[in-house]
Scaffold this motif. Structure first.
Motif, PDB file in Angstrom:
ATOM      1  N   LYS A  28       8.211   5.973 -21.332  1.00  0.00           N
ATOM      2  CA  LYS A  28       8.300   4.725 -20.567  1.00  0.00           C
ATOM      3  C   LYS A  28       6.942   4.291 -20.002  1.00  0.00           C
ATOM      4  CE  LYS A  28      12.943   4.595 -20.589  1.00  0.00           C
ATOM      5  NZ  LYS A  28      13.744   3.483 -21.080  1.00  0.00           N
ATOM      6  N   CYS A  29       5.861   4.819 -20.554  1.00  0.00           N
ATOM      7  CA  CYS A  29       4.566   4.498 -19.954  1.00  0.00           C
ATOM      8  C   CYS A  29       4.193   3.043 -20.213  1.00  0.00           C
ATOM      9  CB  CYS A  29       3.474   5.454 -20.428  1.00  0.00           C
ATOM     10  SG  CYS A  29       2.782   5.067 -22.016  1.00  0.00           S
ATOM     11  N   ARG A  30       3.296   2.505 -19.388  1.00  0.00           N
ATOM     12  CA  ARG A  30       2.985   1.079 -19.431  1.00  0.00           C
ATOM     13  C   ARG A  30       1.883   0.728 -20.417  1.00  0.00           C
ATOM     14  NH1 ARG A  30       1.191  -0.983 -14.153  1.00  0.00           N
ATOM     15  NH2 ARG A  30       0.367   1.120 -13.912  1.00  0.00           N
ATOM     16  N   GLY A  31       1.157   1.764 -20.845  1.00  0.00           N
ATOM     17  CA  GLY A  31       0.071   1.495 -21.782  1.00  0.00           C
ATOM     18  C   GLY A  31      -0.712   2.772 -22.011  1.00  0.00           C
ATOM     19  N   LEU A  78       2.889  -0.500 -27.340  1.00  0.00           N
ATOM     20  CA  LEU A  78       2.280  -0.397 -26.011  1.00  0.00           C
ATOM     21  C   LEU A  78       0.909  -1.073 -25.981  1.00  0.00           C
ATOM     22  CD1 LEU A  78       2.923   3.337 -25.068  1.00  0.00           C
ATOM     23  CD2 LEU A  78       3.954   1.323 -23.987  1.00  0.00           C
ATOM     24  N   GLU A 175      -7.218  -0.121 -16.998  1.00  0.00           N
ATOM     25  CA  GLU A 175      -5.954  -0.187 -16.250  1.00  0.00           C
ATOM     26  C   GLU A 175      -5.633  -1.635 -15.877  1.00  0.00           C
ATOM     27  OE1 GLU A 175      -5.827   4.227 -14.101  1.00  0.00           O
ATOM     28  OE2 GLU A 175      -6.794   2.555 -13.067  1.00  0.00           O
ATOM     29  N   ILE A 178      -4.282  -3.426 -18.845  1.00  0.00           N
ATOM     30  CA  ILE A 178      -2.882  -3.065 -19.125  1.00  0.00           C
ATOM     31  C   ILE A 178      -1.945  -3.643 -18.061  1.00  0.00           C
ATOM     32  CG2 ILE A 178      -1.283  -1.104 -19.209  1.00  0.00           C
ATOM     33  CD1 ILE A 178      -3.633   0.429 -20.632  1.00  0.00           C
ATOM     34  N   ALA A 179      -2.387  -3.596 -16.810  1.00  0.00           N
ATOM     35  CA  ALA A 179      -1.542  -4.102 -15.714  1.00  0.00           C
ATOM     36  C   ALA A 179      -1.237  -5.590 -15.881  1.00  0.00           C
ATOM     37  CB  ALA A 179      -2.225  -3.855 -14.371  1.00  0.00           C
ATOM     38  N   TYR A 181      -0.127  -7.020 -18.237  1.00  0.00           N
ATOM     39  CA  TYR A 181       1.101  -7.208 -19.026  1.00  0.00           C
ATOM     40  C   TYR A 181       2.363  -6.831 -18.260  1.00  0.00           C
ATOM     41  CZ  TYR A 181      -1.989  -7.957 -22.976  1.00  0.00           C
ATOM     42  OH  TYR A 181      -2.944  -8.464 -23.809  1.00  0.00           O
ATOM     43  N   ALA A 182       2.208  -6.498 -16.968  1.00  0.00           N
ATOM     44  CA  ALA A 182       3.351  -5.999 -16.193  1.00  0.00           C
ATOM     45  C   ALA A 182       4.544  -6.951 -16.238  1.00  0.00           C
ATOM     46  CB  ALA A 182       2.924  -5.738 -14.750  1.00  0.00           C
ATOM     47  N   PRO A 186       8.041  -6.716 -23.004  1.00  0.00           N
ATOM     48  CA  PRO A 186       7.449  -5.813 -24.002  1.00  0.00           C
ATOM     49  C   PRO A 186       7.857  -6.176 -25.426  1.00  0.00           C
ATOM     50  CG  PRO A 186       8.354  -4.558 -22.173  1.00  0.00           C
ATOM     51  CD  PRO A 186       8.822  -5.976 -21.996  1.00  0.00           C
TER      52      PRO A 186
END
Lengths: 238, 238, 238
Positions: A28-31, A78, A175, A178-179, A181-182, A186
């Motif tokens: 489930k990681c964000r990136g 991701l 970071e 990647i953030a 895209y919060a 997805p």
């Protein structure tokens, strides 16, 4: 990446990287931020010992594993970013350009596909990945010359997106990438990415055997082995 | 190139150029610099007399020779550079953009694919060669308008790589470009180049007859002949 | 375009636009300037009501009409320019990027393919049109993020060609763009344009049914309907 001394990509390390990317993709990681635990090198690229006086069966496994790694990384759903904290020639540059975003730490290291400098050829999918970042014209001249770019040069030609003064700052910038895209779906993001990268991915999917054959045929050329021999001798002197 | 008054590309001159490129490719030379022995013109492009009230058999030979010339030049293993020391419209621009590197001598001349200005069409492989240098967007607008660019403008949009104040300096810069490959494996270099240019080269290899047919069909259009007639009259006035 | 409040593209409006483009193409006019009669919006893009809780038969007609509109506009023989005088997200950006030239009026509005922000996907031909304007790298990052660009930003990345202080100036600049073709053979111009855009146009021509299927399958996903529902609720609050 933490495989001293230079994160060289041999069969085992490639397999491990690919496995880890696939596991992270399922999680489930964000990136994913790709970086090096070593002080001066992001990745020195393909392990030349896999190509020098090769066992052809292993060489084929090696190449198929590299194909798998790229198909995974270039096609990851991701968000991916590379905190390039050191030298990143050849296969190291492939890893960086396969990510969506690149932050390069300032310093005396370089990045680029320098294969021609070593007497070898960047495969078509290395070229496609590279050209998709910096364009056809800059890609052609860089690939012919086997150019390696300093952080300032790499930023100027768009080979990296940002510079950072140290690894921590590079990771923080990744970071932030990647953030961003919060709040983005997805599913929409990954379908968009897949569609944009499909042409390059499909080429390799359809030409894996051909691409292996090219690689093996290339290893079997005496002048290639001679070139690798000279390169290895020059490394030993250093 | 030394075919006064303007290095126009007729069947004989095209055949001679192609022959020379092929001979140089077989020789041990380090690279090719394409330039003009004439004072104000690099090449005025295709000889309009090959297209105006044409003998269709000769017109077909003319076009096939041009295809051959481009397939040779664009695919040459040797490093290629153009010292563009004068006007370089249409087919002249094709020759320049088919080389790997371009140095444009400053002055009151221009470069570009100005076919639409003449009421004709740059074939797909002219377009591909051009777009591979300056990109799709700039290529589209330039081709639609049939734009001709001054040295400063050509540098700005990336149509040439450097400017020079005179022919000698242009040749020196081209020599420097070629000398940079002195330590690069010719085999690795040419395989890299071929792979990068393969998509454009393959298109023509697979569509030669189609491309001839387009050209001949085009010559047979009354309004094209009328356009060429007007252009020839305007040249005579000058 | 004059369909208050926001020139949203529903089946009827799309059909009308396509009809008008085709009629203008047949007429003797010198070019087409696409703009909005509304004060703050160029076009808000596809009408979400065509996608929200859809009647699938109508949804298919809607999508085929949109395909037809793009095939017409992107392939028009006439010179086309967009005087983008207000917000131009998603389908609005598709219309603008399908023209040959874009002038963006300065102000607090933006342009871009923001589909991922809405949880949806820009189809391949939206992407191709967009990437043909701003290039693969900038296109990828913009599409993944669903970025919307201010006039200054859009100019910087080449998404628009010029800025204007108001609609009249934008139209004047578009007229100037079109007038530049006054002396260019329309046949040579349109054949050149068609050849440059053929690859993108052909993809859709060959994949219309596939593209419809993707769209319908997408509408049938519960999370897409949920996303549209949330978006509609947020619009109602405004």
């Amino acid at each position: 990446m933490n495989k001293p001394p230079v994160n060289s990509l041999n069969l085992e390390f490639i397999t491990e990287l690919n496995y880890n990317f696939q596991e992270l993709e399922k999680s489930k990681c964000r990136g994913i931020i790709l970086t090096s635990a070593l002080p001066k090198v992001f990745s020195a690229g393909l392990d030349i010992l896999e190509m020098y006086k090769p066992d052809l069966k292993r060489a084929e496994s090696f190449w198929r594993a590299l194909q798998d790694l790229w198909l995974t990384l270039y096609g990851l759903a991701l968000p991916t970013a590379a905190a390039v904290n050191g030298a990143s020639p050849a296969g190291g540059c492939l890893l960086a350009t396969s990510c969506e975003y690149r932050v390069f730490v300032e310093g005396k290291h370089t990045i680029g596909l320098n294969e021609t400098q070593l007497g070898i050829i960047a495969p078509k999918w290395f070229q496609d990945t590279f050209v998709n970042v910096i364009g056809q014209r800059q890609g052609e001249i860089s690939l012919l010359r086997g150019s390696l770019y300093t952080p300032e040069e790499a930023l100027k030609i768009g080979l990296v997106d940002e510079l950072a003064t140290n690894k921590e700052e590079a990771i923080a910038k990744c970071e932030k990438y990647i953030a961003a895209y919060a709040k983005i779906s997805p599913g929409a993001r990954s379908a968009t990415k897949h569609q944009l990268r499909k042409s390059a991915l499909s080429w390799l999917e359809k030409n894996r055997d051909f691409d292996v054959k090219i690689f093996i045929g290339f290893l079997e050329q005496p002048q290639v082995q001679k070139g690798l021999d000279m390169y290895i001798q020059s490394l030993k002197k250093k």
